[in-house]
Design an enzyme around this catalytic site. Structure first.
Site, PDB file in Angstrom:
ATOM      1  N   ALA A  71       0.816  -1.218   0.000  1.00 20.58           N
ATOM      2  CA  ALA A  71       0.000   0.000   0.000  1.00 20.58           C
ATOM      3  C   ALA A  71       0.850   1.268   0.000  1.00 20.58           C
ATOM      4  O   ALA A  71       0.437   2.290  -0.533  1.00 20.58           O
ATOM      5  CB  ALA A  71      -0.952   0.002   1.197  1.00 20.58           C
ATOM      6  N   THR A  72       2.036   1.222   0.571  1.00 20.49           N
ATOM      7  CA  THR A  72       2.909   2.403   0.545  1.00 20.49           C
ATOM      8  C   THR A  72       3.221   2.789  -0.900  1.00 20.49           C
ATOM      9  O   THR A  72       3.086   3.944  -1.299  1.00 20.49           O
ATOM     10  CB  THR A  72       4.225   2.130   1.310  1.00 20.49           C
ATOM     11  N   ASN A 152      -5.985   3.211  10.409  1.00 17.36           N
ATOM     12  CA  ASN A 152      -5.198   2.084  10.922  1.00 17.36           C
ATOM     13  C   ASN A 152      -4.959   2.158  12.422  1.00 17.36           C
ATOM     14  O   ASN A 152      -4.611   1.165  13.039  1.00 17.36           O
ATOM     15  CB  ASN A 152      -3.859   1.998  10.186  1.00 17.36           C
ATOM     16  N   GLN A 180      -6.655  -0.906   5.320  1.00 15.11           N
ATOM     17  CA  GLN A 180      -7.308  -1.487   6.500  1.00 15.11           C
ATOM     18  C   GLN A 180      -8.733  -1.945   6.199  1.00 15.11           C
ATOM     19  O   GLN A 180      -9.266  -2.806   6.900  1.00 15.11           O
ATOM     20  CB  GLN A 180      -7.353  -0.470   7.643  1.00 15.11           C
ATOM     21  N   SER A 200      -3.196  -3.627   0.388  1.00 14.27           N
ATOM     22  CA  SER A 200      -1.990  -4.310   0.835  1.00 14.27           C
ATOM     23  C   SER A 200      -2.306  -5.769   1.146  1.00 14.27           C
ATOM     24  O   SER A 200      -3.264  -6.057   1.860  1.00 14.27           O
ATOM     25  CB  SER A 200      -1.448  -3.617   2.092  1.00 14.27           C
ATOM     26  N   HIS A 202      -0.664  -7.947   3.059  1.00 16.98           N
ATOM     27  CA  HIS A 202      -0.431  -8.449   4.424  1.00 16.98           C
ATOM     28  C   HIS A 202      -1.390  -7.876   5.455  1.00 16.98           C
ATOM     29  O   HIS A 202      -1.310  -8.220   6.637  1.00 16.98           O
ATOM     30  CB  HIS A 202       1.031  -8.230   4.839  1.00 16.98           C
ATOM     31  N   THR A 241       9.491  -7.484 -12.715  1.00 13.98           N
ATOM     32  CA  THR A 241       8.942  -8.844 -12.731  1.00 13.98           C
ATOM     33  C   THR A 241       7.981  -9.038 -11.570  1.00 13.98           C
ATOM     34  O   THR A 241       8.307  -8.700 -10.425  1.00 13.98           O
ATOM     35  CB  THR A 241      10.094  -9.865 -12.621  1.00 13.98           C
ATOM     36  N   CYS A 327       3.191   4.522  15.401  1.00 16.14           N
ATOM     37  CA  CYS A 327       3.845   4.951  14.171  1.00 16.14           C
ATOM     38  C   CYS A 327       5.104   5.739  14.447  1.00 16.14           C
ATOM     39  O   CYS A 327       6.020   5.762  13.655  1.00 16.14           O
ATOM     40  CB  CYS A 327       2.895   5.770  13.325  1.00 16.14           C
TER      41      CYS A 327
HETATM   42  C1  PLP Z   1      -0.232  -0.844   6.513  1.00 15.70           C
HETATM   43  C2  PLP Z   1      -0.772   0.356   5.870  1.00 15.70           C
HETATM   44  C3  PLP Z   1      -0.101   0.961   4.804  1.00 15.70           C
HETATM   45  C4  PLP Z   1       1.215   0.454   4.290  1.00 15.70           C
HETATM   46  O1  PLP Z   1       1.056  -0.778   3.644  1.00 15.70           O
HETATM   47  P1  PLP Z   1       2.332  -1.637   3.203  1.00 15.70           P
HETATM   48  O2  PLP Z   1       1.735  -2.685   2.325  1.00 15.70           O
HETATM   49  O3  PLP Z   1       2.919  -2.180   4.454  1.00 15.70           O
HETATM   50  O4  PLP Z   1       3.242  -0.729   2.466  1.00 15.70           O
HETATM   51  C5  PLP Z   1      -0.664   2.076   4.228  1.00 15.70           C
HETATM   52  N1  PLP Z   1      -1.833   2.571   4.658  1.00 15.70           N
HETATM   53  C6  PLP Z   1      -2.518   2.012   5.678  1.00 15.70           C
HETATM   54  C7  PLP Z   1      -3.818   2.587   6.093  1.00 15.70           C
HETATM   55  C8  PLP Z   1      -2.005   0.891   6.314  1.00 15.70           C
HETATM   56  O5  PLP Z   1      -2.674   0.360   7.334  1.00 15.70           O
END
Ligand code: PLP
Length: 393
Positions: A71-72, A152, A180, A200, A202, A241, A327
């Site tokens: 997500a970053t 988050n 989230q 994201s 994970h 890739t 954070c």
């Molecule tokens: C965890 C999170 C991110 C970052 O996601 P990554 O996949 O770890 O880079 C960005 N935004 C929110 C709201 C998140 O909870």
């Protein structure tokens, strides 16, 4: 007994997801871009199946999903990509004080480079933005509004459909960081007028290191300037890739979430409420941070007056939760989210986030409740501040 209650930081990979990924590390080793042999074709088909699974979670079209590292990266691509592609139209971004750093710092970097002007909207004490205030902030120069779906830290869910309607009326692009929200609450990119959505793997029981950006293709089509140049993968928007095993796992994670979401949300909500009721019935001097109803089912964010989060977490030992300053804990700054909702600096340091997830059991909740109540009482016994506070009540 180790208990994981930090499901906003990351979620464990679902064992079904791990099983689906394994063959793609070894016998199914093809590069999804090597379309001239069966290994490559097999990998490409697996990637396209995952794309469909993720698109289905958002009610999007499979051609609108771009794989990223998380997500970053998706937030960076959405915001920088729009600003660089539409900069001649305008350079103004509207975002919110409680956004993830991946959004806030991206906006700040653009502003510092002189490539954007940024308006950061405040939130009320529950973490919600005021749509009227958002409407008033949009100018002729505005090209992008970026508002996260669900927070988050405090779990507050923004009025996304309402914001989407507003952005459509004013003809500006609407990006939402849904890391989230995805897999936890329903997302519908059509009904909510979303143009860009960050995900994201994970955060939804998939693997770490993979994510996606939804990029609307029609009504309107969103153009982005890519951040990474190279072989032109992902429609030229994200060269490199593809990590096929991670993509396969992320896809299955999305399918599982879509199928099990409503039942899982009910179960997780009842666990969270069991914990919340237990804490508030047994202890005084607690505050619930975030919105009482409009919040993620698994999110419980509590300030324990006169109890430092660090001490509480040390005493909780094998129970993994997160401190309110998560954070920014390296800098000892209270979190920007808690500051934005008006939590005092002192109370911000007394705050804990519990994140209930798919694999938590009732037993774990009961152990956590019992231990937290005992530890808070013990720490307060030693606290002169708490002694003075209760004298006056
Ligand atoms: C965890 C999170 C991110 C970052 O996601 P990554 O996949 O770890 O880079 C960005 N935004 C929110 C709201 C998140 O909870």
């Amino acid at each position: 007994m180790r208990i994981y209650l930090d499901n906003h930081a990351t979620t464990p990979c679902d064992p079904r997801v791990v099983r689906a990924m394994l063959p793609y590390f070894t016998e199914k080793c093809g590069n999804a871009a090597s379309k001239d042999h069966i290994f490559g074709k097999e990998a490409e088909q697996a990637v396209e199946a995952a794309r469909r699974q993720i698109a289905a979670l958002l009610k999007a079209d499979e051609g609108e999903i771009v794989f990223t590292s998380g997500a970053t990266e998706s937030d960076n691509l959405a915001i920088k990509g729009v600003l660089e592609a539409y900069g001649s139209k305008g350079r103004h971004i509207v975002t919110v004080a409680t956004e993830h750093k991946a959004v806030l710092e991206t906006c700040k970097a653009l502003e510092e480079a002189g490539r954007a002007q940024v308006t950061v909207l405040p939130v009320d004490s529950t973490g919600l933005i005021d749509p009227d205030r958002l409407a008033a902030a949009i100018t002729e120069q505005t090209v992008l509004v970026s508002v996260m779906f669900a927070n988050n830290e405090i779990g507050t869910i923004q009025p996304i459909a309402e914001i989407g309607r507003l952005c459509a009326q004013r003809n500006v692009f609407f990006h939402s960081d849904a890391a989230q929200a995805a897999g936890r609450i329903p997302i519908d990119v059509e009904a909510m007028n979303l143009h860009l959505v960050s995900l994201s793997g994970h955060k939804m029981y998939g693997p770490k290191g993979v994510g996606a950006l939804y990029v609307r293709k029609r009504h309107p089509r969103v153009k982005l300037r890519p951040m990474i140049d190279g072989g032109g993968h992902e429609r030229g928007l994200r060269s490199g890739t593809l990590p096929v095993p991670l993509v396969v796992g992320f896809g299955l994670a999305a399918e599982i979430a879509a199928k099990e979401m409503s039942e899982e949300a009910r179960r997780i909500l009842s666990l969270r409420e069991r914990l919340r009721r237990g804490l508030f019935e047994s202890l005084d001097g607690l505050t619930l941070n975030g919105h009482p109803e409009r919040r993620l089912p698994g999110n419980l964010h509590v300030s324990f007056a006169c109890v430092e989060a660090d001490s509480l977490m040390t005493e909780l030992g094998e129970i993994a939760v997160s401190s309110g300053a998560a954070c920014a804990s390296a800098t000892l700054q209270p979190s920007h989210v808690l500051r934005a909702i008006g939590v005092s600096e002192v109370l911000a340091h007394d705050s804990i986030r519990f994140g209930v997830g798919r694999f938590n059991t009732r037993d774990e909740i009961d152990v956590t409740l019992d231990r937290t109540v005992r530890v808070v009482r013990r720490l307060r016994e030693r606290s002169p501040l708490y002694g003075r506070m209760t004298e006056h009540v």
